[in-house]
Design an enzyme around this catalytic site. Structure first.
Site, PDB file in Angstrom:
ATOM      1  N   ASP A  60      -2.011  26.098   5.996  1.00 25.73           N
ATOM      2  CA  ASP A  60      -3.297  26.511   5.005  1.00 25.73           C
ATOM      3  C   ASP A  60      -3.072  25.887   3.595  1.00 25.73           C
ATOM      4  O   ASP A  60      -1.828  25.361   3.369  1.00 25.73           O
ATOM      5  CB  ASP A  60      -3.226  27.753   5.147  1.00 25.73           C
ATOM      6  CG  ASP A  60      -1.860  28.711   4.849  1.00 25.73           C
ATOM      7  OD1 ASP A  60      -0.941  28.158   4.454  1.00 25.73           O
ATOM      8  OD2 ASP A  60      -2.018  29.717   5.001  1.00 25.73           O
ATOM      9  N   HIS A  62      -2.175  39.170   9.023  1.00 28.13           N
ATOM     10  CA  HIS A  62      -2.902  37.732   9.119  1.00 28.13           C
ATOM     11  C   HIS A  62      -1.903  36.593   9.052  1.00 28.13           C
ATOM     12  O   HIS A  62      -0.610  36.876   9.011  1.00 28.13           O
ATOM     13  CB  HIS A  62      -3.798  37.462   7.745  1.00 28.13           C
ATOM     14  CG  HIS A  62      -2.861  37.065   6.457  1.00 28.13           C
ATOM     15  ND1 HIS A  62      -3.000  38.034   5.226  1.00 28.13           N
ATOM     16  CD2 HIS A  62      -2.221  36.097   6.282  1.00 28.13           C
ATOM     17  CE1 HIS A  62      -2.146  37.457   4.508  1.00 28.13           C
ATOM     18  NE2 HIS A  62      -1.688  36.300   4.993  1.00 28.13           N
ATOM     19  N   GLU A  76      -7.643  35.938   8.132  1.00 27.56           N
ATOM     20  CA  GLU A  76      -7.616  37.522   7.783  1.00 27.56           C
ATOM     21  C   GLU A  76      -8.295  38.193   9.007  1.00 27.56           C
ATOM     22  O   GLU A  76      -8.959  37.713   9.834  1.00 27.56           O
ATOM     23  CB  GLU A  76      -8.556  37.585   6.630  1.00 27.56           C
ATOM     24  CG  GLU A  76      -7.990  36.694   5.508  1.00 27.56           C
ATOM     25  CD  GLU A  76      -6.893  37.706   4.633  1.00 27.56           C
ATOM     26  OE1 GLU A  76      -6.304  38.530   5.330  1.00 27.56           O
ATOM     27  OE2 GLU A  76      -6.699  37.445   3.315  1.00 27.56           O
TER      28      GLU A  76
HETATM   29  C1  GLP Z   1       0.263  33.933   2.818  1.00 32.63           C
HETATM   30  C2  GLP Z   1       0.500  32.910   3.607  1.00 32.63           C
HETATM   31  C3  GLP Z   1       0.698  33.272   4.887  1.00 32.63           C
HETATM   32  C4  GLP Z   1       2.000  34.200   4.755  1.00 32.63           C
HETATM   33  C5  GLP Z   1       1.553  34.974   4.002  1.00 32.63           C
HETATM   34  C6  GLP Z   1       2.893  36.423   3.728  1.00 32.63           C
HETATM   35  O1  GLP Z   1      -0.895  34.634   2.733  1.00 32.63           O
HETATM   36  N1  GLP Z   1      -0.912  32.013   3.780  1.00 32.63           N
HETATM   37  O2  GLP Z   1       1.106  32.133   5.763  1.00 32.63           O
HETATM   38  O3  GLP Z   1       2.666  34.463   6.153  1.00 32.63           O
HETATM   39  O4  GLP Z   1       1.279  34.940   2.855  1.00 32.63           O
HETATM   40  O5  GLP Z   1       3.778  35.752   2.825  1.00 32.63           O
HETATM   41  P1  GLP Z   1       5.097  36.334   2.503  1.00 32.63           P
HETATM   42  O6  GLP Z   1       6.060  35.826   3.479  1.00 32.63           O
HETATM   43  O7  GLP Z   1       5.506  35.993   1.071  1.00 32.63           O
HETATM   44  O8  GLP Z   1       5.072  37.857   2.765  1.00 32.63           O
END
Ligand code: GLP
Length: 247
Positions: free
Chosen positions: A67, A138, A143
């Site tokens: 993404d 997500h 989402e």
């Molecule tokens: C973002 C990304 C996701 C990721 C999520 C969790 O929203 N688009 O791909 O998994 O954050 O992030 P973190 O690993 O910092 O908790």
């Protein structure tokens, strides 16, 4: 769906790097599906160390990221392209021309998404897709919603995701409100999937993902239907599952 418990974040990062390293060794020209967020940072650090030790060779690897924020350019330090360069691509011998992230600066969202789907197709699909997970379940930026979206699409980020990601920006107002993300169909088409979760803040999401019903309201729950999905979660991320006696 196979669940592997890691003792802590360091252990999780080592185990994840082991599985990615195995993929790279088994198929040196494979397509890696890559993820951002803080969770995979330790995994990328491990992979860089193994490259520096001469254990891993990325010269024939291609990659596609999940993404990108809509509106951010590649050199914005909050863009996911920038993240990938900083945490992995700048430190290993991957050919950056073979690394792909959705084009956040393409204002025509239909074009941005169609181009990305065509790109993934032209590469022959993803061999190993790495995923983090949001506190709301997500994956990528898929989402919670009423139905799974198949292909790459433009999403409106939920308030909880905007708040969760605000820690990377100087203020919450700077967090983009939209993103381009691979769809659930793109993710499910990967031959192998590796999802990482660390910390108590992910325990509800991991419980729902692994032990709840398959529903687009918990997007990661769809991984229950994938033939080769591995979840590496640390003890804290598994705490609710343990409390409820299902793991
Ligand atoms: C973002 C990304 C996701 C990721 C999520 C969790 O929203 N688009 O791909 O998994 O954050 O992030 P973190 O690993 O910092 O908790």
């Amino acid at each position: 769906m196979r669940i592997i418990e890691a003792a802590n974040y360091e252990d999780l990062s080592r185990k994840a790097a082991d599985l990615i390293a195995a993929q790279v060794i088994l198929k040196p020209d494979c397509v890696l599906g890559l993820a951002t967020g803080s969770t995979p940072e330790g995994t990328y650090k491990e992979l860089v160390t193994r490259y520096e030790q001469g254990v891993l060779d990325f010269s024939q690897i291609s990659s596609v990221n999940l993404d990108e924020y809509r509106g951010l350019s590649q050199d914005n330090d909050q863009s996911y392209r920038y993240f990938m360069n900083r945490h992995l691509f700048d430190h290993v011998n991957i050919d950056k021309a073979r690394t792909h992230v959705p084009n956040g600066k393409e204002p025509d969202s239909d074009k941005a998404c169609a181009d990305y789907d065509a790109q993934i197709l032209s590469m022959g699909g993803v061999d190993l897709q790495l995923l983090g997970i949001g506190g709301n379940g997500h994956i990528g930026f898929n989402e919670p919603c009423d139905e799974f979206v198949v292909g790459t699409h433009c999403v409106n980020l939920t308030q909880s995701t905007i708040e969760a990601n605000a820690r990377f920006f100087s203020s919450i107002d700077e967090v983009p409100k939209q993103a381009y993300t691979m769809g659930i169909g793109n993710i499910m088409a990967a031959k192998k999937i590796l999802l990482l979760a660390s910390g108590a803040g992910k325990s509800q999401a991991i419980f729902d993902t692994c032990f709840g019903p398959v529903t687009p309201h918990v997007p990661a729950s769809v991984l229950q239907l994938h033939p080769d999905a591995v979840i590496i979660a640390d003890t804290e991320a598994l705490s609710l599952a343990k409390e409820k006696g299902v793991f």
